[in-house]
Design a protein around this motif. Structure first.
Motif, PDB file in Angstrom:
ATOM      1  N   SER A   1       7.343  29.635  44.641  1.00  0.00           N
ATOM      2  CA  SER A   1       6.322  29.874  43.733  1.00  0.00           C
ATOM      3  C   SER A   1       6.738  30.104  42.074  1.00  0.00           C
ATOM      4  O   SER A   1       7.517  30.608  41.576  1.00  0.00           O
ATOM      5  CB  SER A   1       5.200  31.386  44.467  1.00  0.00           C
ATOM      6  OG  SER A   1       5.326  31.432  45.406  1.00  0.00           O
TER       7      SER A   1
ATOM      8  N   ILE B   1       5.643  31.927  38.266  1.00  0.00           N
ATOM      9  CA  ILE B   1       5.443  32.541  38.241  1.00  0.00           C
ATOM     10  C   ILE B   1       5.034  32.293  36.682  1.00  0.00           C
ATOM     11  O   ILE B   1       4.873  31.055  35.908  1.00  0.00           O
ATOM     12  CB  ILE B   1       6.746  33.410  36.849  1.00  0.00           C
ATOM     13  CG1 ILE B   1       7.050  33.661  38.055  1.00  0.00           C
ATOM     14  CG2 ILE B   1       6.271  34.635  36.204  1.00  0.00           C
ATOM     15  CD1 ILE B   1       8.262  34.956  38.094  1.00  0.00           C
TER      16      ILE B   1
ATOM     17  N   ALA C   1      -2.924  33.444  39.904  1.00  0.00           N
ATOM     18  CA  ALA C   1      -1.496  34.429  40.294  1.00  0.00           C
ATOM     19  C   ALA C   1      -2.128  34.475  41.673  1.00  0.00           C
ATOM     20  O   ALA C   1      -1.304  33.557  42.847  1.00  0.00           O
ATOM     21  CB  ALA C   1      -0.994  35.039  40.133  1.00  0.00           C
TER      22      ALA C   1
ATOM     23  N   TYR D   1      10.265  31.351  38.297  1.00  0.00           N
ATOM     24  CA  TYR D   1       9.761  31.405  39.755  1.00  0.00           C
ATOM     25  C   TYR D   1      10.170  32.977  40.613  1.00  0.00           C
ATOM     26  O   TYR D   1      11.314  33.391  40.192  1.00  0.00           O
ATOM     27  CB  TYR D   1      10.869  31.015  40.404  1.00  0.00           C
ATOM     28  CG  TYR D   1      10.111  28.954  40.345  1.00  0.00           C
ATOM     29  CD1 TYR D   1       9.073  28.350  41.275  1.00  0.00           C
ATOM     30  CD2 TYR D   1      11.469  28.834  38.866  1.00  0.00           C
ATOM     31  CE1 TYR D   1       8.893  27.104  40.837  1.00  0.00           C
ATOM     32  CE2 TYR D   1      10.523  26.882  39.066  1.00  0.00           C
ATOM     33  CZ  TYR D   1       9.440  26.974  39.661  1.00  0.00           C
ATOM     34  OH  TYR D   1       9.072  24.882  39.336  1.00  0.00           O
ATOM     35  N   GLN D   2       9.276  33.157  40.987  1.00  0.00           N
ATOM     36  CA  GLN D   2       8.698  34.831  41.916  1.00  0.00           C
ATOM     37  C   GLN D   2      10.632  34.521  42.527  1.00  0.00           C
ATOM     38  O   GLN D   2      10.400  33.704  43.501  1.00  0.00           O
ATOM     39  CB  GLN D   2       8.102  34.535  42.511  1.00  0.00           C
ATOM     40  CG  GLN D   2       6.875  34.925  42.317  1.00  0.00           C
ATOM     41  CD  GLN D   2       5.556  34.640  42.431  1.00  0.00           C
ATOM     42  OE1 GLN D   2       5.404  35.221  43.765  1.00  0.00           O
ATOM     43  NE2 GLN D   2       4.034  34.880  41.989  1.00  0.00           N
ATOM     44  N   ASP D   3      11.139  35.844  42.714  1.00  0.00           N
ATOM     45  CA  ASP D   3      11.800  35.921  43.583  1.00  0.00           C
ATOM     46  C   ASP D   3      11.755  35.994  45.441  1.00  0.00           C
ATOM     47  O   ASP D   3      10.697  36.041  45.736  1.00  0.00           O
ATOM     48  CB  ASP D   3      12.582  37.296  43.361  1.00  0.00           C
ATOM     49  CG  ASP D   3      13.617  37.277  41.804  1.00  0.00           C
ATOM     50  OD1 ASP D   3      13.532  35.782  41.694  1.00  0.00           O
ATOM     51  OD2 ASP D   3      14.082  38.446  42.360  1.00  0.00           O
TER      52      ASP D   3
ATOM     53  N   ALA E   1      -0.672  31.951  45.292  1.00  0.00           N
ATOM     54  CA  ALA E   1       0.128  33.279  46.375  1.00  0.00           C
ATOM     55  C   ALA E   1       0.260  32.296  47.603  1.00  0.00           C
ATOM     56  O   ALA E   1       0.503  32.570  48.710  1.00  0.00           O
ATOM     57  CB  ALA E   1      -0.341  34.634  45.990  1.00  0.00           C
TER      58      ALA E   1
END
Length: 104
Positions: free
Chosen positions: A76, A78, A85, A54-56, A89
Motif C-alpha cells: 500500500s 503511503i 489513508a 510504501y507501508q512496511d 487501507a
C-alpha cells in the motif's frame, strides 16, 4: 555437488506489486523482489517487506521441508492526504499460495 536438497529446509518465493521491494527474513536482508530465498529452515519465519513510499508489510510464513512456499502480495502506498489513508487501507491485496513441490 549434490543436487538433492538437505532435509529440514525449504524455499520461499516472493512476488510483490510493485517489484523491487527489500525482503527481510528473520530481520536479515535476503533479497529484492521478485526473489526466491533457498535453504530456509522448516518452520515459521518472520518476513518483512520494505520499500520507500510504501507501508512496511510484516507477516509470518511457515516453510515446509522440501517445498517452495509462494507469497504474492501488493504493498500500500503511503499517502499524505488526511482521511484518504483509511479508505485505501482496505484495498491492500494479500494472497498466500502454498504449494508443494515434490522432490524427485
Amino acid at each position: 555437488a549434490v543436487s538433492e536438497q538437505a532435509h529440514g529446509y525449504g524455499s520461499l518465493s516472493i512476488t510483490t506489486t510493485p517489484a523491487g521491494v527489500l525482503v527481510y527474513i528473520d530481520d536479515v536482508m535476503m533479497g529484492v523482489t521478485p526473489a526466491t530465498i533457498p535453504m530456509l529452515t522448516e518452520g515459521p519465519h518472520s518476513v518483512t517487506l520494505i520499500m520507500d513510499g510504501y507501508q512496511d508489510l510484516k507477516t509470518t510464513i511457515t516453510i515446509n521441508d522440501g517445498t517452495t512456499s509462494e507469497y504474492i502480495t501488493g504493498l500500500s502506498k503511503i499517502t499524505k492526504t488526511p482521511g484518504f489513508a483509511a479508505g485505501i487501507a482496505g484495498l491492500a491485496i494479500c494472497i498466500l499460495f502454498l504449494y508443494r513441490k515434490l522432490q524427485e
